[in-house]
Design a protein around this motif. Structure first.
Motif, PDB file in Angstrom:
ATOM      1  N   ASP A   1       0.886  -1.164   0.076  1.00  0.00           N
ATOM      2  CA  ASP A   1      -0.111  -0.019  -0.035  1.00  0.00           C
ATOM      3  C   ASP A   1       0.873   1.251   0.025  1.00  0.00           C
ATOM      4  OD1 ASP A   1      -1.667   2.059   0.418  1.00  0.00           O
ATOM      5  OD2 ASP A   1      -2.647   1.109   2.156  1.00  0.00           O
ATOM      6  N   PRO A   2       1.022   1.928  -1.093  1.00  0.00           N
ATOM      7  CA  PRO A   2       1.971   3.219  -1.231  1.00  0.00           C
ATOM      8  C   PRO A   2       1.514   4.185   0.017  1.00  0.00           C
ATOM      9  CG  PRO A   2       0.441   2.783  -3.263  1.00  0.00           C
ATOM     10  CD  PRO A   2       0.100   1.932  -2.309  1.00  0.00           C
ATOM     11  N   LYS A   3       0.526   3.976   0.573  1.00  0.00           N
ATOM     12  CA  LYS A   3       0.254   5.059   1.746  1.00  0.00           C
ATOM     13  C   LYS A   3       0.744   4.721   3.242  1.00  0.00           C
ATOM     14  CE  LYS A   3      -4.225   5.192   1.292  1.00  0.00           C
ATOM     15  NZ  LYS A   3      -4.100   4.062   0.208  1.00  0.00           N
ATOM     16  N   VAL A   4       1.260   3.411   3.250  1.00  0.00           N
ATOM     17  CA  VAL A   4       1.591   2.920   4.307  1.00  0.00           C
ATOM     18  C   VAL A   4       3.275   2.221   4.179  1.00  0.00           C
ATOM     19  CG1 VAL A   4       1.539   1.215   6.199  1.00  0.00           C
ATOM     20  CG2 VAL A   4      -0.349   2.140   4.975  1.00  0.00           C
ATOM     21  N   PRO A   5       4.229   2.670   4.829  1.00  0.00           N
ATOM     22  CA  PRO A   5       5.556   2.095   4.922  1.00  0.00           C
ATOM     23  C   PRO A   5       5.579   0.587   4.805  1.00  0.00           C
ATOM     24  CG  PRO A   5       5.756   3.875   6.339  1.00  0.00           C
ATOM     25  CD  PRO A   5       4.004   3.615   5.946  1.00  0.00           C
ATOM     26  N   TYR A   6       6.163  -0.034   3.816  1.00  0.00           N
ATOM     27  CA  TYR A   6       6.350  -1.452   3.710  1.00  0.00           C
ATOM     28  C   TYR A   6       6.628  -2.114   5.025  1.00  0.00           C
ATOM     29  CZ  TYR A   6       6.423  -5.582   1.029  1.00  0.00           C
ATOM     30  OH  TYR A   6       6.131  -7.127   0.600  1.00  0.00           O
ATOM     31  N   ALA A   7       7.666  -1.639   5.693  1.00  0.00           N
ATOM     32  CA  ALA A   7       8.080  -2.281   6.884  1.00  0.00           C
ATOM     33  C   ALA A   7       6.996  -2.263   7.935  1.00  0.00           C
ATOM     34  CB  ALA A   7       9.256  -1.347   7.412  1.00  0.00           C
ATOM     35  N   GLU A   8       6.049  -1.214   7.944  1.00  0.00           N
ATOM     36  CA  GLU A   8       4.830  -1.412   8.967  1.00  0.00           C
ATOM     37  C   GLU A   8       4.013  -2.486   8.702  1.00  0.00           C
ATOM     38  OE1 GLU A   8       3.093   2.477   9.533  1.00  0.00           O
ATOM     39  OE2 GLU A   8       5.003   3.415   9.856  1.00  0.00           O
ATOM     40  N   SER A   9       3.477  -2.422   7.249  1.00  0.00           N
ATOM     41  CA  SER A   9       2.534  -3.689   7.123  1.00  0.00           C
ATOM     42  C   SER A   9       3.272  -4.913   7.325  1.00  0.00           C
ATOM     43  CB  SER A   9       2.370  -3.407   5.394  1.00  0.00           C
ATOM     44  OG  SER A   9       1.792  -2.374   5.162  1.00  0.00           O
TER      45      SER A   9
END
Ligand code: NAP
Length: 286
Positions: free
Chosen positions: A131-139
């Motif tokens: 999701d471009p709106k959320v840093p990948y590391a967080e997901s």
């Protein structure tokens, strides 16, 4: 059926994709259940689904519920079946696909999937799409937390590039077991991800391996070499496509979608189709 590895379990080398049974154009439930039972009869032990495989906005998880019902109603042993679901995609009901990769959303989505599948831990939980709106590391961090909490047995990702695959494996502490990307005769740009998975010894699950729901039937007319090789063996071009990708690396486990018993039975035949090096290079060049 010949098996391949996901994490520390073996699954049939051809899986079943559940999407055609639940989105637009889906058949009645009876035919879908018959297709799932035919897959199990043929030795399929990996079933791919997602909470977003539904049509209308008020039926989130339609495909997960259908699969849980089909497994419960199957006469034989299903203890070795790995159900692989996903979170992070949504369908508002107008035919579009939207994204939410926030940790809070993913954790709630996982809880809802657990309930629909009726299990204590999800077999394989895959982060559906960055999701471009959320840093990948967080997901991916949310997926790690689900793994640590024992809510999911294995963690996977989908629609990831090589950097994201390495990053996800690092965040998961070396526990990434699978990558699910689009790969078919018509869509080959995931070769670098396939090769990286082979190098890292993690499963690569090609999605839409026959070119997608609306194109799977005409694979042979779009790719003459696949049709030619199919004629030589007296099999379908779809089987040749699956055998061709199985030959690419031992980590490849295609998940062709099916909503009819005869199509999944035909696809399973690909594990016994051994193509020669010369045929494989002709198909590579097609
Ligand atoms: N991670 C992602 O973002 C993502 C995206 C798309 C799909 N997926 C997953 O990947 C799975 C497969 O992709 P897909 O369903 O989009 O496309 P696909 O597997 O390329 O094609 C599915 C269609 O192929 C037909 N088919 C299957 N086996 C056949 C055979 N042996 N001969 C002739 N036709 C055959 C089926 O027809 P019938 O319906 O008539 O049986 C089905 O509708 C999905 O079901 C889903 O689980 C994941």
């Amino acid at each position: 059926m010949q098996t391949r590895r996901i994490g520390d379990v073996q699954v049939g080398a051809i899986g079943l994709g559940g999407m055609p049974m639940s989105i637009e154009g889906r058949p009645d439930e009876q035919r879908s259940i018959a297709a799932i039972h035919a897959a199990l009869d043929a030795g399929v032990t990996l079933i791919d689904t997602a909470d977003a495989y539904h049509r209308d906005a008020n039926e989130v998880g339609h495909n997960e519920t259908l699969i849980a019902r089909a497994l419960a109603g199957y006469g034989g042993d299903t203890s070795d079946v790995l159900v692989a679901t996903k979170g992070g995609h949504l369908r508002p009901g107008d035919g579009s696909w939207t994204l939410n990769g926030s940790p809070e959303y993913l954790k709630n989505a996982c809880d809802a999937s657990l309930e629909r599948l009726g299990v204590e831990a999800i077999g394989l939980y895959q982060f559906h799409r960055p999701d471009p709106k959320v840093p990948y590391a967080e997901s991916v961090g949310a997926i790690r937390d689900l793994l640590d909490a024992g809510k999911i047995r294995f963690a996977g990702i989908s629609n990831a590039n090589p950097d994201q695959i390495r990053q996800a494996d690092q965040i998961l502490g070396g526990r990434l077991v699978s990558v699910q990307n689009q790969f078919s005769p018509a869509f080959r740009s995931s070769e670098p991800e396939l090769e990286l998975c082979a190098e890292m010894d993690i499963a690569f699950l090609p999605w839409s391996p026959l070119g997608g729901i609306s194109h799977a039937g005409d694979l042979g007319s779009r790719f003459a070499v696949f049709a030619e090789v199919a004629r030589e063996y007296g099999v379908s071009p779809q089987q040749v496509s699956l055998a061709w990708m199985l030959a690419k690396a031992p980590v490849v486990i295609p998940i062709p979608g099916s909503s009819r018993p005869e199509t999944i039975r035909d696809s399973v035949g690909a594990v016994d189709l051994k193509l020669s090096p010369e045929e494989l290079s002709r198909l590579d060049a097609a």
